[in-house]
Design an enzyme around this catalytic site. Sequence first.
Site, PDB file in Angstrom:
ATOM      1  CE1 TYR A   1      -5.420   3.601  10.804  1.00  0.00           C
ATOM      2  CE2 TYR A   1      -6.847   2.484  12.385  1.00  0.00           C
ATOM      3  CZ  TYR A   1      -6.164   2.501  11.187  1.00  0.00           C
ATOM      4  OH  TYR A   1      -6.242   1.427  10.357  1.00  0.00           O
TER       5      TYR A   1
ATOM      6  CG  HIS B   1      -2.956   2.537  12.881  1.00  0.00           C
ATOM      7  ND1 HIS B   1      -2.267   3.316  12.012  1.00  0.00           N
ATOM      8  CD2 HIS B   1      -3.360   1.455  12.187  1.00  0.00           C
ATOM      9  CE1 HIS B   1      -2.256   2.743  10.829  1.00  0.00           C
ATOM     10  NE2 HIS B   1      -2.914   1.609  10.903  1.00  0.00           N
TER      11      HIS B   1
ATOM     12  CG  ASN C   1      -2.176   0.754   1.053  1.00  0.00           C
ATOM     13  OD1 ASN C   1      -2.558   1.038  -0.080  1.00  0.00           O
ATOM     14  ND2 ASN C   1      -2.840   1.079   2.141  1.00  0.00           N
TER      15      ASN C   1
ATOM     16  CG  ASP D   1      -5.790  -0.727  14.300  1.00  0.00           C
ATOM     17  OD1 ASP D   1      -4.779  -0.631  15.009  1.00  0.00           O
ATOM     18  OD2 ASP D   1      -5.760  -0.971  13.064  1.00  0.00           O
TER      19      ASP D   1
ATOM     20  NE  ARG E   1      -4.508  -7.045  12.507  1.00  0.00           N
ATOM     21  CZ  ARG E   1      -5.265  -6.861  11.430  1.00  0.00           C
ATOM     22  NH1 ARG E   1      -5.970  -7.827  10.916  1.00  0.00           N
ATOM     23  NH2 ARG E   1      -5.322  -5.666  10.864  1.00  0.00           N
TER      24      ARG E   1
HETATM   25  C1  GCO Z   1      -5.844  -2.363   9.510  1.00  0.00           C
HETATM   26  C2  GCO Z   1      -4.699  -1.456   9.232  1.00  0.00           C
HETATM   27  C3  GCO Z   1      -4.853  -0.631   8.006  1.00  0.00           C
HETATM   28  C4  GCO Z   1      -3.584   0.119   7.676  1.00  0.00           C
HETATM   29  C5  GCO Z   1      -3.342   0.139   6.217  1.00  0.00           C
HETATM   30  C6  GCO Z   1      -2.017   0.761   5.881  1.00  0.00           C
HETATM   31  O1  GCO Z   1      -5.978  -2.739  10.651  1.00  0.00           O
HETATM   32  O2  GCO Z   1      -6.554  -2.694   8.574  1.00  0.00           O
HETATM   33  O3  GCO Z   1      -4.306  -0.761  10.369  1.00  0.00           O
HETATM   34  O4  GCO Z   1      -5.959   0.169   8.176  1.00  0.00           O
HETATM   35  O5  GCO Z   1      -3.615   1.417   8.141  1.00  0.00           O
HETATM   36  O6  GCO Z   1      -3.400  -1.157   5.746  1.00  0.00           O
HETATM   37  O7  GCO Z   1      -1.720   0.588   4.544  1.00  0.00           O
HETATM   38 MG    MG Z   2      -4.453  -2.252  11.894  1.00  0.00          MG
END
Ligand code: GCO
Ligand code: MG
Length: 408
Positions: free
Chosen positions: A160, A217, A37, A215, A288
Amino acid sequence: MKITDAQVFVGGPGKNYVTLKIMTDQGVYGLGDATLNNRETLPAAYLTDYLIPNLIGMDPRNSEDIWQFFYRGAYFRRGPIAMAAFGAIDMALWDIKGKLANMPLYQLFGGKSREGAMVYAHATGADLEDLMDSVAHFVEQGYKAVRVQCGIPGMPSASYAVPETKGASTEYMTDFSGVRPKVETWDTGTYMRYMPGALAEIRARFGPDLHILHDVHHRLLPREAAEFAKSVESVGLFWLEDPTPAEDQEALRLLRAHSTVPVAIGEVFNSIWECNKLIENELIDFIRVAATYAGGITHVKRIIDLAGLHHVRTGFHGAPSHSPICMAAHAHLNAWAPNFGIQEYLVLGTPACDALFPSDHRMENGMVYVSDAPGLGVDFDETEAKRYTYSPGSHPVVRLQDGTIWNY
Ligand code: GCO
Ligand code: MG
């Protein structure tokens, strides 16, 4: 049997999917996903410039040897770009293997351990009320699990993965206006004061049966993450994801010492060597990784087996960053893995995506039912692919209120 040619396509509906197609002298072809990505051209170049010239002439049935050839042969091992490129080759070789055997991949792994695999959707909201509507929408569609993220009052810009305005589009993660990122502002204290109560309200509104995921993040420090995990314990989360940046793996001991909240980590990992200590020390509950940038099916199967020894279940990354080819690889692994947990699920099912990647993997009531077609069970329509080109995009970057760079 020999590989005769391989091609890479970059593009897709609202995403720069990196699709690999490997052709053989027997007319059977295989598909792989190398999407990294917001850095999509890099695995594409790795494939085109270095890997494909070596692939031509190899026997596609020797997927293990080919994996080792590229992994060890690179000398500079691992890293998301290389592992995404190897991952795509590996998926395509398994696709070919399944087609030759005339069997869906899950049969080659050991058959089905379950009929359907539970998935979770992303519910988001500019504020809590907006998020509640989004959760209700997924619950009405039959989802049993949702990840919840919402805007935080007092936080200067969206936190986020939330839209900035109510009911806005869910295209919040990638800005396709160029490679210069937009900037979001983060404040840990505001988040820590607000989010536990918001999660409790979601639990109160939707009752005990809904699986709620959240999440973080990578945004908290280890001590903050331990405090946060403790404060959300009564919500009964299915998992708390990426509470801290996972480079400092020992830091999770603090969280573990203070909370029994299930922890999910690994979407940015690209090899078993980043997972093994977390798994062996039983510092996480869900792993994950994704078949794409964790080196394909061959490598992810090793991670699943190691995880199984330590009661760690799967929860593969399935953000829109992955194409339906990776999601098909996950569908087969999820059907088989004895330690399956849940699957993040976003891409399949949109008409444009289905037209580019036709498949009969089915999503119903929050469960994915794997296809019985030979191989991965997903195709790639090259005529449809001509509609798309690469468009550079970027994740946001995050700064604290005083300007300090923080973790996206
Ligand atoms: C999730 C991830 C994504 C990432 C994204 C970055 O849990 O799906 O945190 O939202 O931010 O894949 O490219
Ligand atoms: Mg994530």
